[in-house]
Design a protein around this motif. Structure first.
Motif, PDB file in Angstrom:
ATOM      1  N   ARG A  12     -69.776  18.879 -35.579  1.00  0.00           N
ATOM      2  CA  ARG A  12     -70.667  18.189 -36.534  1.00  0.00           C
ATOM      3  C   ARG A  12     -71.851  19.221 -37.182  1.00  0.00           C
ATOM      4  O   ARG A  12     -72.228  20.012 -36.757  1.00  0.00           O
ATOM      5  CB  ARG A  12     -71.515  17.237 -35.947  1.00  0.00           C
ATOM      6  CG  ARG A  12     -72.324  15.925 -36.623  1.00  0.00           C
ATOM      7  CD  ARG A  12     -73.156  15.263 -35.751  1.00  0.00           C
ATOM      8  NE  ARG A  12     -73.983  15.539 -34.947  1.00  0.00           N
ATOM      9  CZ  ARG A  12     -75.507  16.070 -35.789  1.00  0.00           C
ATOM     10  NH1 ARG A  12     -75.503  15.394 -36.643  1.00  0.00           N
ATOM     11  NH2 ARG A  12     -76.411  16.521 -34.754  1.00  0.00           N
ATOM     12  N   SER A  17     -75.631  20.042 -29.737  1.00  0.00           N
ATOM     13  CA  SER A  17     -75.517  20.409 -28.232  1.00  0.00           C
ATOM     14  C   SER A  17     -74.840  21.848 -28.168  1.00  0.00           C
ATOM     15  O   SER A  17     -74.848  22.347 -26.724  1.00  0.00           O
ATOM     16  CB  SER A  17     -74.375  19.383 -27.918  1.00  0.00           C
ATOM     17  OG  SER A  17     -73.114  19.673 -28.726  1.00  0.00           O
ATOM     18  N   HIS A  18     -74.515  22.515 -28.974  1.00  0.00           N
ATOM     19  CA  HIS A  18     -74.195  24.033 -28.895  1.00  0.00           C
ATOM     20  C   HIS A  18     -75.555  24.894 -28.282  1.00  0.00           C
ATOM     21  O   HIS A  18     -75.140  25.676 -27.841  1.00  0.00           O
ATOM     22  CB  HIS A  18     -73.865  24.556 -30.206  1.00  0.00           C
ATOM     23  CG  HIS A  18     -73.120  25.936 -30.147  1.00  0.00           C
ATOM     24  ND1 HIS A  18     -71.829  25.849 -29.401  1.00  0.00           N
ATOM     25  CD2 HIS A  18     -73.540  27.135 -30.475  1.00  0.00           C
ATOM     26  CE1 HIS A  18     -71.641  27.273 -29.547  1.00  0.00           C
ATOM     27  NE2 HIS A  18     -72.686  28.138 -30.046  1.00  0.00           N
ATOM     28  N   ASP A 114     -79.424  12.870 -28.077  1.00  0.00           N
ATOM     29  CA  ASP A 114     -80.779  12.980 -28.763  1.00  0.00           C
ATOM     30  C   ASP A 114     -81.793  11.873 -28.097  1.00  0.00           C
ATOM     31  O   ASP A 114     -82.765  11.734 -28.558  1.00  0.00           O
ATOM     32  CB  ASP A 114     -80.665  13.253 -30.288  1.00  0.00           C
ATOM     33  CG  ASP A 114     -80.078  11.969 -30.864  1.00  0.00           C
ATOM     34  OD1 ASP A 114     -79.956  10.866 -30.249  1.00  0.00           O
ATOM     35  OD2 ASP A 114     -80.128  11.951 -32.162  1.00  0.00           O
ATOM     36  N   ILE A 147     -82.135  16.230 -26.961  1.00  0.00           N
ATOM     37  CA  ILE A 147     -81.692  17.504 -27.050  1.00  0.00           C
ATOM     38  C   ILE A 147     -82.554  18.322 -28.397  1.00  0.00           C
ATOM     39  O   ILE A 147     -82.770  19.376 -28.133  1.00  0.00           O
ATOM     40  CB  ILE A 147     -80.105  17.443 -27.544  1.00  0.00           C
ATOM     41  CG1 ILE A 147     -79.700  18.772 -27.943  1.00  0.00           C
ATOM     42  CG2 ILE A 147     -79.787  16.659 -28.708  1.00  0.00           C
ATOM     43  CD1 ILE A 147     -79.741  19.863 -26.593  1.00  0.00           C
TER      44      ILE A 147
HETATM   45  C1  LIG Z   1     -71.194   9.522 -34.669  1.00  0.00           C
HETATM   46  C2  LIG Z   1     -72.331   9.587 -33.385  1.00  0.00           C
HETATM   47  C3  LIG Z   1     -72.487   8.544 -32.722  1.00  0.00           C
HETATM   48  C4  LIG Z   1     -73.604   8.650 -31.768  1.00  0.00           C
HETATM   49  N1  LIG Z   1     -73.623   7.744 -30.799  1.00  0.00           N
HETATM   50  C5  LIG Z   1     -74.521   8.175 -29.583  1.00  0.00           C
HETATM   51  C6  LIG Z   1     -74.423   7.270 -28.443  1.00  0.00           C
HETATM   52  O1  LIG Z   1     -73.538   6.385 -28.386  1.00  0.00           O
HETATM   53  N2  LIG Z   1     -75.333   7.373 -27.543  1.00  0.00           N
HETATM   54  C7  LIG Z   1     -76.588   8.468 -27.555  1.00  0.00           C
HETATM   55  O2  LIG Z   1     -77.361   8.459 -26.751  1.00  0.00           O
HETATM   56  N3  LIG Z   1     -76.532   9.242 -28.631  1.00  0.00           N
HETATM   57  C8  LIG Z   1     -75.539   8.967 -29.879  1.00  0.00           C
HETATM   58  N4  LIG Z   1     -75.511   9.925 -30.800  1.00  0.00           N
HETATM   59  C9  LIG Z   1     -76.444  10.848 -30.958  1.00  0.00           C
HETATM   60  C10 LIG Z   1     -76.210  12.163 -30.508  1.00  0.00           C
HETATM   61  O3  LIG Z   1     -76.697  11.992 -29.131  1.00  0.00           O
HETATM   62  C11 LIG Z   1     -76.935  13.385 -31.147  1.00  0.00           C
HETATM   63  O4  LIG Z   1     -76.759  13.071 -32.540  1.00  0.00           O
HETATM   64  C12 LIG Z   1     -76.240  14.660 -30.550  1.00  0.00           C
HETATM   65  O5  LIG Z   1     -77.232  15.650 -31.253  1.00  0.00           O
HETATM   66  C13 LIG Z   1     -75.032  14.880 -30.872  1.00  0.00           C
HETATM   67  O6  LIG Z   1     -74.715  16.041 -30.428  1.00  0.00           O
HETATM   68  P1  LIG Z   1     -74.434  17.332 -31.675  1.00  0.00           P
HETATM   69  O7  LIG Z   1     -75.659  17.378 -32.390  1.00  0.00           O
HETATM   70  O8  LIG Z   1     -73.941  18.438 -30.810  1.00  0.00           O
HETATM   71  O9  LIG Z   1     -73.051  16.774 -32.507  1.00  0.00           O
HETATM   72  C14 LIG Z   1     -74.485   9.743 -32.070  1.00  0.00           C
HETATM   73  C15 LIG Z   1     -74.419  10.623 -33.060  1.00  0.00           C
HETATM   74  C16 LIG Z   1     -73.394  10.628 -33.686  1.00  0.00           C
HETATM   75  C17 LIG Z   1     -73.177  11.751 -34.622  1.00  0.00           C
END
Ligand SMILES: Cc1cc2nc3c(=O)[nH]c(=O)nc-3n(C[C@H](O)[C@H](O)[C@H](O)COP(=O)(O)O)c2cc1C
Length: 186
Positions: A12, A17-18, A114, A147
């Motif tokens: 993304r 998360s990285h 997050d 995060i």
């Molecule tokens: C498509 C999408 C769906 C998400 N659904 C959830 C969820 O179900 N539960 C949650 O706690 N966070 C959810 N989030 C928030 C993510 O925990 C947060 O964006 C986190 O930083 C994602 O990891 P990344 O930044 O490495 O992609 C969602 C984020 C995205 C982009």
């Protein structure tokens, strides 16, 4: 020293998360507990799944490299964000490429979100998929809520001693399963 592959699957834009993958790599190096390597899907650019590696006629070097790294790793840690209650499509896309590589592979998970719940729902689907593939799924206490503020951009935790303690317990558990497996192979 045991080789641990850390999978960082988020592709993304602006991913968070990285930071946890970077942290865990540093933690393993600092503590000398294992030899870590990050597999960063942002660098792999896997195409959308069309067939398992074993049935592909001309697999890409990235896919072959991915297979070899998983095959030779003693253990794997997957840093997984939660997307709509499940794990990211980028991760499923890559897991399904491999079959025998996962069999009896000790795999631990670090869910990330997050919000306050640390992506705890993601474990259910991810564990089930890896169980279907015959991996040894390792329970562990490292889950990362909030995060955005929990780590800085270089992967340093805001509360390092608390995160280090949980990371140590997770890695100890993973190493236990790795050792148990190696005794069965003697
Ligand atoms: C498509 C999408 C769906 C998400 N659904 C959830 C969820 O179900 N539960 C949650 O706690 N966070 C959810 N989030 C928030 C993510 O925990 C947060 O964006 C986190 O930083 C994602 O990891 P990344 O930044 O490495 O992609 C969602 C984020 C995205 C982009």
């Amino acid at each position: 020293m045991k080789q641990i592959v850390i999978i960082s699957p988020s592709v993304r834009k602006g991913r968070k998360s990285h930071k946890v993958a970077m942290y865990l790599k540093n933690f393993l190096e600092e503590t000398n507990l294992a030899k870590p390597e990050i597999i960063d899907f942002m660098k792999y650019n896997f195409p959308i799944f069309h067939e398992r590696l074993e049935y592909q006629d001309s697999p890409s070097p990235e896919i072959i490299g991915f297979s070899e790294k998983i095959k030779s790793a003693d253990g794997v840690v997957i840093i997984t964000p939660e997307y709509n209650g499940g794990y990211p499509a980028s991760l499923k896309n890559a897991i399904d490429l491999l079959t025998g590589e996962w069999r009896r592979k000790p795999v631990a998970f670090v869910p990330v979100s997050d919000g306050n719940f640390a992506g705890s729902q993601v474990i259910i689907s991810l564990q089930f998929t890896l169980w279907k593939l015959g991996a040894i799924t390792v329970p562990g206490p490292l889950r990362i809520p909030n995060i955005i503020t929990a780590f800085d951009e270089s992967g340093i935790p805001a509360d390092k001693s608390a995160i280090d303690k949980k990371a140590l317990n997770l890695i100890k558990e993973l190493l236990w399963y790795i050792e148990a497996k190696s005794r069965m192979s003697e």
